[in-house]
Design an enzyme around this catalytic site. Structure first.
Site, PDB file in Angstrom:
ATOM      1  CB  THR A  36      -0.945   0.000   1.213  1.00  0.00           C
ATOM      2  OG1 THR A  36      -1.450  -1.320   1.419  1.00  0.00           O
ATOM      3  CG2 THR A  36      -2.100   0.964   1.005  1.00  0.00           C
ATOM      4  CG  ASP A  89       4.329   2.534   7.176  1.00  0.00           C
ATOM      5  OD1 ASP A  89       4.229   1.710   6.248  1.00  0.00           O
ATOM      6  OD2 ASP A  89       5.133   2.413   8.116  1.00  0.00           O
ATOM      7  CB  ALA A  91      -1.843  -0.736   9.231  1.00  0.00           C
ATOM      8  N   GLY A 103       4.069  -4.623  10.643  1.00  0.00           N
ATOM      9  CA  GLY A 103       5.253  -5.482  10.641  1.00  0.00           C
ATOM     10  C   GLY A 103       5.137  -6.694   9.742  1.00  0.00           C
ATOM     11  CD  GLU A 111       6.715  -0.566   8.661  1.00  0.00           C
ATOM     12  OE1 GLU A 111       6.397  -0.730   7.480  1.00  0.00           O
ATOM     13  OE2 GLU A 111       6.303  -1.308   9.572  1.00  0.00           O
TER      14      GLU A 111
HETATM   15  C1  5RP Z   1       5.622  -3.668   6.855  1.00  0.00           C
HETATM   16  C2  5RP Z   1       4.285  -3.169   7.267  1.00  0.00           C
HETATM   17  C3  5RP Z   1       3.290  -2.935   6.181  1.00  0.00           C
HETATM   18  O1  5RP Z   1       2.941  -1.588   6.171  1.00  0.00           O
HETATM   19  C4  5RP Z   1       2.097  -3.809   6.434  1.00  0.00           C
HETATM   20  O2  5RP Z   1       2.536  -5.166   6.485  1.00  0.00           O
HETATM   21  C5  5RP Z   1       1.034  -3.664   5.345  1.00  0.00           C
HETATM   22  O3  5RP Z   1       1.505  -4.173   4.135  1.00  0.00           O
HETATM   23  P1  5RP Z   1       0.630  -4.127   2.811  1.00  0.00           P
HETATM   24  O4  5RP Z   1       0.360  -2.689   2.499  1.00  0.00           O
HETATM   25  O5  5RP Z   1       1.480  -4.813   1.786  1.00  0.00           O
HETATM   26  O6  5RP Z   1      -0.653  -4.890   3.078  1.00  0.00           O
HETATM   27  O7  5RP Z   1       3.984  -2.949   8.406  1.00  0.00           O
HETATM   28  O8  5RP Z   1       6.419  -3.978   7.961  1.00  0.00           O
END
Ligand code: 5RP
Length: 237
Positions: A36, A89, A91, A103, A111
């Site tokens: 994302t 960021d 989540a 994570g 992060e």
């Molecule tokens: C990485 C994270 C990511 O932001 C979380 O895993 C979400 O990932 P995605 O946007 O691919 O679903 O915390 O450590």
């Protein structure tokens, strides 16, 4: 702009495009990790490349660093810019109170450091990641652990009522190693009624570098869905 996206990717992209509207010329921007956040980095890169935006990025992972470089976003460090204007960021799960689990990409420690240095923290996600409690739907909590302490941290997680699973690499044998040289335990606690209390307990275990509990760190969440983008706002004082 990517084409031929599936509905979840479209939802992620919608959330990302909403978040990048907060980025102004001259800002230092925390660049999150995951699929994302990648949409946000790409959208910022488009503006940088066409000359309409001048920013410096602080990547939260080697993935974010690579994406920043590919998208022509100049990068800087927390040493040079210890105050970040806005961080965008992703989540793994979040509640309406903006209690988060992060994570999934093993970038949680950087992060959290970048988030704690940011004046405004924006989380972007697809709406199905919103749940009443974190830990629902068998969602695990990532915990970054010094390899030396892996066995005793696992035992302590079990004593707390959790089920620890050391994260394994895909495409390579052995445990995942973070950008900081540590291992990751994915801990299954079930539904977590008091995440703030559990977050402190887990963080206090010797050998735990950081936990994927992000409590009281987020100002705004944008959650994309087929019909639009939901905004949740809990501005920190
Ligand atoms: C990485 C994270 C990511 O932001 C979380 O895993 C979400 O990932 P995605 O946007 O691919 O679903 O915390 O450590």
């Amino acid at each position: 702009m990517k084409v031929n996206l599936d509905p979840i990717q479209i939802a992620k992209q919608k959330a990302a495009l909403e978040a990048v509207k907060h980025v102004k010329d001259g800002f230092v921007v925390g660049l999150g990790s995951g699929s994302t956040a990648a949409f946000a980095i790409e959208a910022l890169g488009e503006q940088v490349k066409n000359g309409s935006l001048h920013i410096l990025g602080v990547p939260t992972s080697s993935q974010a660093f690579q994406l920043a470089v590919e998208n022509k976003i100049p990068v800087t460090t927390l040493d040079e810019h210890p105050v970040i204007d806005v961080t965008i960021d992703g989540a793994d799960q979040l509640t309406p109170e903006l209690f988060l689990i992060k994570g999934g990409g093993a970038a949680l420690a950087r992060e959290k450091i970048v988030a704690s240095a940011s004046k405004l923290n924006i989380i972007i996600a697809d709406q199905p990641k919103k749940t009443a409690l974190i830990g629902e739907n068998n969602q695990f909590v990532p915990i970054e652990v010094l390899p030396f302490a892996l066995a005793i941290v696992k035992e302590t997680i079990i004593a707390m009522g959790g089920r620890p699973v050391v994260r394994e690499c895909k495409g390579k044998l052995g445990p995942v190693i973070t950008d900081n040289g540590n291992a990751v335990i994915d801990a299954y606690f079930g539904e977590i009624v008091n995440p703030a209390e559990l977050a402190v307990k887990v963080k206090m275990v010797p050998g735990v570098v950081e936990t994927g509990f992000f409590i009281g760190l987020t100002d705004i969440a944008y959650l994309g869905y087929a019909g639009g983008v939901e905004k949740i706002e809990k501005l920190r004082k």
